[in-house]
Design an enzyme around this catalytic site. Structure first.
Site, PDB file in Angstrom:
ATOM      1  N   ILE A  34      67.944  18.964  65.031  1.00 21.42           N
ATOM      2  CA  ILE A  34      66.560  19.253  64.638  1.00 21.42           C
ATOM      3  C   ILE A  34      66.600  20.227  63.460  1.00 21.42           C
ATOM      4  O   ILE A  34      66.909  21.407  63.629  1.00 21.42           O
ATOM      5  CB  ILE A  34      65.748  19.838  65.813  1.00 21.42           C
ATOM      6  CG1 ILE A  34      65.768  18.867  66.986  1.00 21.42           C
ATOM      7  CG2 ILE A  34      64.326  20.148  65.383  1.00 21.42           C
ATOM      8  CD1 ILE A  34      65.145  19.409  68.252  1.00 21.42           C
ATOM      9  N   ASP A  35      66.282  19.720  62.276  1.00 17.08           N
ATOM     10  CA  ASP A  35      66.263  20.552  61.076  1.00 17.08           C
ATOM     11  C   ASP A  35      64.881  21.179  60.907  1.00 17.08           C
ATOM     12  O   ASP A  35      64.020  21.052  61.782  1.00 17.08           O
ATOM     13  CB  ASP A  35      66.671  19.741  59.850  1.00 17.08           C
ATOM     14  CG  ASP A  35      65.742  18.553  59.593  1.00 17.08           C
ATOM     15  OD1 ASP A  35      64.680  18.444  60.238  1.00 17.08           O
ATOM     16  OD2 ASP A  35      66.081  17.720  58.727  1.00 17.08           O
ATOM     17  N   SER A  36      64.657  21.841  59.774  1.00 17.69           N
ATOM     18  CA  SER A  36      63.379  22.534  59.568  1.00 17.69           C
ATOM     19  C   SER A  36      62.196  21.574  59.591  1.00 17.69           C
ATOM     20  O   SER A  36      61.127  21.898  60.116  1.00 17.69           O
ATOM     21  CB  SER A  36      63.392  23.344  58.273  1.00 17.69           C
ATOM     22  OG  SER A  36      63.650  22.502  57.171  1.00 17.69           O
TER      23      SER A  36
END
Length: 96
Positions: A34-36
């Site tokens: 889960i990235d930004s």
């Protein structure tokens, strides 16, 4: 009663197809893939699931536990404020 972590896990399993076994409070969001941008999407889902409004200021949420604490804080603040406002409405005058 379902905990915040359990509800958040359900969102992550449903929307991100993550393994529930990996969804522990200490798990870094990056290690879950889960990235930004993913965090932003997750928080939109959190708004709907928990019936809260997120403030516009960005917040750092490195772990799943940080997200849980953030949600719990917002729920307490917003439900507390709503309860206070309801108590002061003319239909519910304070008792002395």
């Amino acid at each position: 009663m379902t905990t915040t972590l359990e509800r958040l896990r359900a969102i992550l399993v449903r929307d991100y197809r993550l393994d529930p076994e990996t969804l522990v409070a200490e798990a870094p969001l990056e290690s879950l893939g889960i990235d930004s941008l993913g965090v932003a999407e997750l928080l939109f889902n959190v708004e709907d699931e928990f019936a809260i409004a997120l403030p516009p200021e960005p917040v750092q949420l490195p772990t799943l536990g940080d997200v849980v604490r953030y949600i719990d804080q917002l729920v307490a603040e917003q439900r507390g404020a709503a309860g206070t406002a309801a108590a002061l409405e003319p239909s519910n005058p304070p008792t002395t």
